[in-house]
Each structure stands twice: as C-alpha cells, then as structure tokens.
Design a protein around this motif. Sequence first.
Motif, PDB file in Angstrom:
ATOM      1  N   SER A  43       0.836  -1.195   0.000  1.00  0.00           N
ATOM      2  CA  SER A  43       0.000   0.000   0.000  1.00  0.00           C
ATOM      3  C   SER A  43       0.870   1.243   0.000  1.00  0.00           C
ATOM      4  CB  SER A  43      -0.895   0.011   1.243  1.00  0.00           C
ATOM      5  OG  SER A  43      -1.333   1.308   1.563  1.00  0.00           O
ATOM      6  N   ARG A 196      -4.114  -8.847   8.873  1.00  0.00           N
ATOM      7  CA  ARG A 196      -5.173  -7.973   8.355  1.00  0.00           C
ATOM      8  C   ARG A 196      -4.569  -6.753   7.674  1.00  0.00           C
ATOM      9  NH1 ARG A 196      -7.245  -3.333  10.456  1.00  0.00           N
ATOM     10  NH2 ARG A 196      -9.388  -2.752   9.883  1.00  0.00           N
ATOM     11  N   VAL A 199      -3.250  -7.748   4.241  1.00  0.00           N
ATOM     12  CA  VAL A 199      -4.334  -8.006   3.285  1.00  0.00           C
ATOM     13  C   VAL A 199      -4.940  -6.693   2.811  1.00  0.00           C
ATOM     14  CG1 VAL A 199      -6.614  -9.029   2.989  1.00  0.00           C
ATOM     15  CG2 VAL A 199      -4.830 -10.299   4.201  1.00  0.00           C
ATOM     16  N   LEU A 200      -5.161  -5.763   3.729  1.00  0.00           N
ATOM     17  CA  LEU A 200      -5.710  -4.461   3.346  1.00  0.00           C
ATOM     18  C   LEU A 200      -4.747  -3.706   2.433  1.00  0.00           C
ATOM     19  CD1 LEU A 200      -7.297  -3.280   6.724  1.00  0.00           C
ATOM     20  CD2 LEU A 200      -8.478  -4.207   4.708  1.00  0.00           C
ATOM     21  N   ARG A 203      -4.972  -5.240  -0.966  1.00  0.00           N
ATOM     22  CA  ARG A 203      -6.249  -4.865  -1.580  1.00  0.00           C
ATOM     23  C   ARG A 203      -6.156  -3.470  -2.189  1.00  0.00           C
ATOM     24  NH1 ARG A 203     -10.941  -6.067   2.363  1.00  0.00           N
ATOM     25  NH2 ARG A 203     -10.220  -8.170   1.812  1.00  0.00           N
ATOM     26  N   LYS A 204      -5.490  -2.568  -1.495  1.00  0.00           N
ATOM     27  CA  LYS A 204      -5.331  -1.207  -2.003  1.00  0.00           C
ATOM     28  C   LYS A 204      -4.469  -1.178  -3.266  1.00  0.00           C
ATOM     29  CE  LYS A 204      -5.915   1.178   2.440  1.00  0.00           C
ATOM     30  NZ  LYS A 204      -5.265   2.003   3.486  1.00  0.00           N
ATOM     31  N   GLU A 207      -6.628  -5.693  -7.657  1.00  0.00           N
ATOM     32  CA  GLU A 207      -7.082  -7.077  -7.639  1.00  0.00           C
ATOM     33  C   GLU A 207      -5.958  -8.076  -7.864  1.00  0.00           C
ATOM     34  OE1 GLU A 207     -10.262  -7.656 -10.378  1.00  0.00           O
ATOM     35  OE2 GLU A 207     -11.620  -6.247  -9.376  1.00  0.00           O
ATOM     36  N   GLU A 210      -3.889  -8.292  -4.682  1.00  0.00           N
ATOM     37  CA  GLU A 210      -4.627  -8.970  -3.612  1.00  0.00           C
ATOM     38  C   GLU A 210      -4.669 -10.473  -3.857  1.00  0.00           C
ATOM     39  OE1 GLU A 210      -8.878  -8.786  -1.172  1.00  0.00           O
ATOM     40  OE2 GLU A 210      -8.680  -7.741  -3.092  1.00  0.00           O
ATOM     41  N   LEU A 214      -3.243 -13.407  -1.401  1.00  0.00           N
ATOM     42  CA  LEU A 214      -4.109 -14.434  -0.821  1.00  0.00           C
ATOM     43  C   LEU A 214      -3.723 -15.841  -1.266  1.00  0.00           C
ATOM     44  CD1 LEU A 214      -7.576 -12.668  -1.144  1.00  0.00           C
ATOM     45  CD2 LEU A 214      -6.208 -12.947   0.935  1.00  0.00           C
ATOM     46  N   ARG A 227      -5.626 -17.287   1.718  1.00  0.00           N
ATOM     47  CA  ARG A 227      -7.049 -17.314   1.371  1.00  0.00           C
ATOM     48  C   ARG A 227      -7.762 -18.417   2.152  1.00  0.00           C
ATOM     49  NH1 ARG A 227      -9.799 -15.164  -2.898  1.00  0.00           N
ATOM     50  NH2 ARG A 227      -7.942 -14.861  -4.199  1.00  0.00           N
ATOM     51  N   GLY A 251      -3.518  -0.943   6.723  1.00  0.00           N
ATOM     52  CA  GLY A 251      -3.262  -1.068   5.297  1.00  0.00           C
ATOM     53  C   GLY A 251      -2.797   0.221   4.659  1.00  0.00           C
TER      54      GLY A 251
END
Length: 251
Positions: A43, A196, A199-200, A203-204, A207, A210, A214, A227, A251
């Motif tokens: 991120s 967490r 993962v955040l 995600r930022k 796709e 992320e 995962l 995942r 994140g």
Amino acid sequence: LKPFWLKPSWLKACGVMSPGERGRAMATAAEPITVIGYGALLSETSSRSTFPDLTGFRIARVWGFRRVFRHAAGIFIARGIVPEGTMEMSSLSVEAAPGASIVVAVMELPGADWEGLEAREQEYQLVKMPYHLLDADGSEEPAGHGIMCMPLEKDEDFVAKWGAELFHEHYTKHGLTKIWDYAPDSGLLPCPVYLRHCVLAARKAGETAEASFLDGTFLVDRKTTIREYLKARPDIMELQPPEHLIARYSG
C-alpha cells in the motif's frame, strides 16, 4: 544441504552487500535506493507512513519466490497484538519457489542509507533482486533491481550483527528462543492484526496484488494459503488494532 537461495554464492550473485559495498552506498546516499516491498508496503499509504519521502511507487512482480509466515516477531508481543496464550506472532518473509511469483511494490527512497534500512529490518538481510513488469512472464530482461528483505541464514547472524543484548530485548525477553527455523508443524501462525494489515495493503494495490497475496502466501506449513486460512478465520478481517496503532496497522 543449504537451499540455494541461502548459499553465499547465490546471495553474492543476487547482490547481498558486503560492509565495503554498504559503505560505498552510504557515501552516495544522495542517490535514491530502490526498495521492493511484499507485505505492508504494498500500500502506498502504508509505505509513506514508513518512508514519507518515497518516489516512483509502482506495482511489479518478482519471479521465483513465494511469501511465507515463517518467523517470530517479538515486536508484536511488545506492542500487545499477539493473542495471549497463542503462537499467533509470525511476521512475513519470502523463500524460493521455482516457477512461482509474487506481486510487489517498488519505490525509490531519496537520501536513504544502508544503516537505516538494516536497522529497520534487523531480522532480515537486504538482497538486491530483479523485478519485472506486472504482466511479464519472467523470461525477459528485468525492469530493474531493488533491495528486498530475505531471511537470515541463522539466528546467530542476528546476534553477530546486532548483539546478544538486542536479541534478548526483542526475543528472549518475550519468551522466544529463536527467530527463524520454525518447523512446518510448529503451530506458528500470523499475528492477526498484522495479517489484516497486509491483506488491506494488498487490496489497495489492486485485484492482481490482492490475489497474489491471498493465493501466493502460505502459513509455516507451506500448504495452507492465506485465502484458505482466512476462510477458516474470518474473524481476523473484523479485528481492529488497538487505538494507538490504528494508523500503523490499517493497510
């Protein structure tokens, strides 16, 4: 036999810096250092909280590695984010995995120096690694090279570089006898707040990043993907960091 990614010859080829080389790099600290991040640094927000002056943030790919939650991080205990009575204290690393790849973030750090980077990543060694464009298949010339955190060969390397007192402060003080070398059946698990956070961050980054995190990140057993683990532990993504750590672990 040592895995090839830990052999001195391989590390030399990949660009592990000798003391003299680190000194020369520090002497030219005006030149930006390119860094490769594969966890929280995915991120840009998180990266800038650590490196406010970074430039050129972009998403790329490193071939031949997978992520693994495989070593203990005493700092998570010190910060009070390890659930009591558990082994949920692991931080993130990488290891060789032929044919695999990880999506990473690449950035330049103007004015950074080796001593500062090494002090921030004491449980790792800093290795010069090629990275490729996000959609590359790894067969072409790399887009560039950057410094990536790799596991220490053994815990004694930490003590040799940073001293027994610091090892005690970071690890044995918290009941830990080692950083690395946890067996696949050791029961070591990711620190939930940190997982967490990663993962955040992924995600930022989009796709593709992320999905890479995962599906290309494993528990210490090298079988369970993140995942799959989060499917069994959905509570982790509902966690909130302690109030004083929200900015650091969101994140």
